[in-house]
Design a protein around this motif. Structure first.
Motif, mmCIF file in Angstrom:
data_model
loop_
_atom_site.group_PDB
_atom_site.id
_atom_site.type_symbol
_atom_site.label_atom_id
_atom_site.label_comp_id
_atom_site.label_asym_id
_atom_site.label_seq_id
_atom_site.Cartn_x
_atom_site.Cartn_y
_atom_site.Cartn_z
ATOM 1 N N SER A 171 -3.636 27.154 -24.869
ATOM 2 C CA SER A 171 -2.553 28.024 -24.402
ATOM 3 C C SER A 171 -2.022 27.580 -23.037
ATOM 4 O O SER A 171 -1.039 28.141 -22.547
ATOM 5 C CB SER A 171 -3.038 29.476 -24.307
ATOM 6 N N MET A 172 -2.648 26.571 -22.437
ATOM 7 C CA MET A 172 -2.276 26.132 -21.092
ATOM 8 C C MET A 172 -1.462 24.835 -21.086
ATOM 9 O O MET A 172 -1.121 24.325 -20.018
ATOM 10 C CB MET A 172 -3.531 25.898 -20.244
ATOM 11 N N LEU A 173 -1.152 24.286 -22.246
ATOM 12 C CA LEU A 173 -0.555 22.951 -22.292
ATOM 13 C C LEU A 173 0.773 22.881 -21.539
ATOM 14 O O LEU A 173 1.073 21.875 -20.880
ATOM 15 C CB LEU A 173 -0.366 22.507 -23.743
ATOM 16 N N LYS A 174 1.573 23.937 -21.623
ATOM 17 C CA LYS A 174 2.840 23.940 -20.901
ATOM 18 C C LYS A 174 2.613 23.819 -19.401
ATOM 19 O O LYS A 174 3.376 23.138 -18.693
ATOM 20 C CB LYS A 174 3.625 25.218 -21.217
ATOM 21 N N LEU A 175 1.560 24.459 -18.897
ATOM 22 C CA LEU A 175 1.272 24.399 -17.459
ATOM 23 C C LEU A 175 0.914 22.980 -17.027
ATOM 24 O O LEU A 175 1.285 22.548 -15.928
ATOM 25 C CB LEU A 175 0.134 25.354 -17.110
ATOM 26 N N PHE A 176 0.202 22.251 -17.871
ATOM 27 C CA PHE A 176 -0.092 20.850 -17.558
ATOM 28 C C PHE A 176 1.189 20.019 -17.586
ATOM 29 O O PHE A 176 1.397 19.157 -16.735
ATOM 30 C CB PHE A 176 -1.117 20.283 -18.545
ATOM 31 N N ASN A 177 2.048 20.270 -18.559
ATOM 32 C CA ASN A 177 3.294 19.501 -18.681
ATOM 33 C C ASN A 177 4.218 19.711 -17.494
ATOM 34 O O ASN A 177 4.933 18.795 -17.079
ATOM 35 C CB ASN A 177 4.018 19.872 -19.972
ATOM 36 N N THR A 178 4.224 20.931 -16.951
ATOM 37 C CA THR A 178 5.104 21.250 -15.835
ATOM 38 C C THR A 178 4.426 21.065 -14.480
ATOM 39 O O THR A 178 4.973 21.468 -13.448
ATOM 40 C CB THR A 178 5.615 22.702 -15.958
ATOM 41 N N LYS A 179 3.244 20.471 -14.474
ATOM 42 C CA LYS A 179 2.488 20.174 -13.249
ATOM 43 C C LYS A 179 2.094 21.432 -12.475
ATOM 44 O O LYS A 179 1.880 21.387 -11.269
ATOM 45 C CB LYS A 179 3.276 19.221 -12.343
ATOM 46 N N GLU A 180 1.979 22.540 -13.190
ATOM 47 C CA GLU A 180 1.520 23.782 -12.569
ATOM 48 C C GLU A 180 0.007 23.929 -12.670
ATOM 49 O O GLU A 180 -0.562 24.886 -12.146
ATOM 50 C CB GLU A 180 2.192 24.979 -13.243
ATOM 51 N N LEU A 181 -0.653 22.999 -13.363
ATOM 52 C CA LEU A 181 -2.099 23.036 -13.551
ATOM 53 C C LEU A 181 -2.611 21.611 -13.618
ATOM 54 O O LEU A 181 -1.999 20.749 -14.258
ATOM 55 C CB LEU A 181 -2.436 23.792 -14.840
ATOM 56 N N ASP A 182 -3.753 21.358 -12.939
ATOM 57 C CA ASP A 182 -4.317 20.014 -12.890
ATOM 58 C C ASP A 182 -5.694 19.893 -13.524
ATOM 59 O O ASP A 182 -6.061 18.808 -13.982
ATOM 60 C CB ASP A 182 -4.441 19.543 -11.426
ATOM 61 N N VAL A 183 -6.480 20.969 -13.502
ATOM 62 C CA VAL A 183 -7.884 20.884 -13.930
ATOM 63 C C VAL A 183 -8.257 22.127 -14.732
ATOM 64 O O VAL A 183 -7.881 23.245 -14.377
ATOM 65 C CB VAL A 183 -8.846 20.798 -12.727
#
Length: 345
Positions: free
Chosen positions: A82-94
């Motif tokens: 459910s977090m993949l969009k956050l990784f794509n938009t650089k809002e999440l790193d780890v």
């Protein structure tokens, strides 16, 4: 007006401008070279576990400060997929995850890689749970039923693995693709007959009367827990990734030794706090925690079990290899940095 007074008025007038320019040049974010210029965005850990203790005590920030980095805690929904969009938009790193959702992410070209793997533990904390009154008491009873799964991730893997073990064709069961939050609602309201779930949502559903019909332990799951970074961060800041992993390893070792200290980290009461049998079970599982380490050849074999199952059932359309999914952090580190992190054998 005297020449001296005129010069003083000019000096007072330009002072705020000088201060503003100085402030704009004092890097406080991004990838600049000034102190604490890199912000590592990490999933907020909630109320339990080694990362929660590290957040509470400032352990990660203290370790990262000499590298010019600090942590930003990001609130997310449950489940890596459910977090993949956050990784794509650089809002999440780890984030923590498992093999399965990372395989799903790479099949969609999300730029993430696994840097560490944990040996199996706590495999009774995830599985398939049926609604009370559904008449489902075994995996065989799922034929013709609707089962919620988070797609191309752990829930779907658990269901497919359980069906394969029982010799039941996957198309005999309807997989309903729902992320954990939506699946919890669907399960509670009877919109699905069963739910392949994991960790806190799974335990909550069990505590509310759900019937456990299979666990990761009982189905022989190979979907091991992992630590995942955004690939760009690994390429640009391998030292930060290594230091983060080193701190996580140390905290996990402490959790294994004193698991009670790693529950109810921020709140002793309230909706996030555990009590009674659920607290006792969480402490037991914490005592079994395994320390994350750099990937080994054995991990590649376990990964292939997940990939092959997904490919055979059309979950992903291409084979993901160990080279695709494991990041070679080891080659990016100095001997001193490598000595500080645990390596798989």
């Amino acid at each position: 007006m005297s020449r001296r007074r005129a010069l003083m008025r000019i000096a007072f007038a330009i002072a705020p401008v000088v201060a503003l320019v100085a402030g704009c040049g004092s890097g406080s974010g991004g990838d600049g070279g000034s102190a604490q210029s890199f912000v590592l965005k990490v999933v907020d850990p909630g109320n339990s576990g080694p990362i929660a203790v590290g957040k509470r005590d400032g352990t990660f920030d203290a370790a990262l400060a000499p590298l010019g980095a600090k942590i930003e805690w990001v609130n997310t929904t449950p489940g890596f997929s459910s977090m993949l969009k956050l990784f794509n938009t650089k809002e999440l790193d780890v984030s923590g995850a498992a093999f399965s959702p990372v395989v799903g992410a790479l099949s969609k070209d999300v730029g993430v890689r696994i840097v560490a793997v944990q040996d199996p533990a706590g495999k009774d904390q995830s599985g398939i749970i049926a609604a009370a009154g559904s008449g489902i008491h075994s995996v065989a009873d799922l034929v013709g039923k609707r089962v919620a799964v988070n797609p191309a991730a752990k829930g779907e893997y658990i269901l497919l693995k359980a069906l394969a073990q029982a010799g039941i064709p996957a198309d005999k069961v309807t997989r309903v693709p729902l992320q954990q939050k939506d699946a919890a609602s669907a399960f509670a309201t009877g919109k699905v007959d069963a739910w392949a779930s994991f960790l806190v949502p799974y335990q909550e559903a069990k505590a509310n009367g759900g019937i456990e019909i299979a666990t990761e332990q009982s189905i022989g799951s190979k979907d091991n827990s992992v630590v995942v970074f955004r690939t760009e961060v690994l390429d640009k800041h391998p030292d930060v990734a290594a230091k983060y992993l080193e701190v996580l390893q140390g905290l996990t070792a402490k959790q294994r030794a004193n698991p009670a200290d790693f529950e109810n980290v921020f709140e002793k009461t309230g909706p996030r706090a555990l009590t009674g049998p659920r607290l006792a079970d969480a402490v037991r599982v914490g005592g079994e925690a395994t320390v994350p380490r750099l990937p080994s050849p054995t991990d590649a074999a376990d990964l292939s079990d997940v990939v092959n199952l997904f490919v055979a059932n059309g979950v992903v359309n291409r084979k993901i290899t160990a080279d695709d999914i494991f990041y070679d952090l080891q080659s990016k580190l100095t001997p001193e940095q490598l000595a500080a992190v645990k390596v798989g054998s």
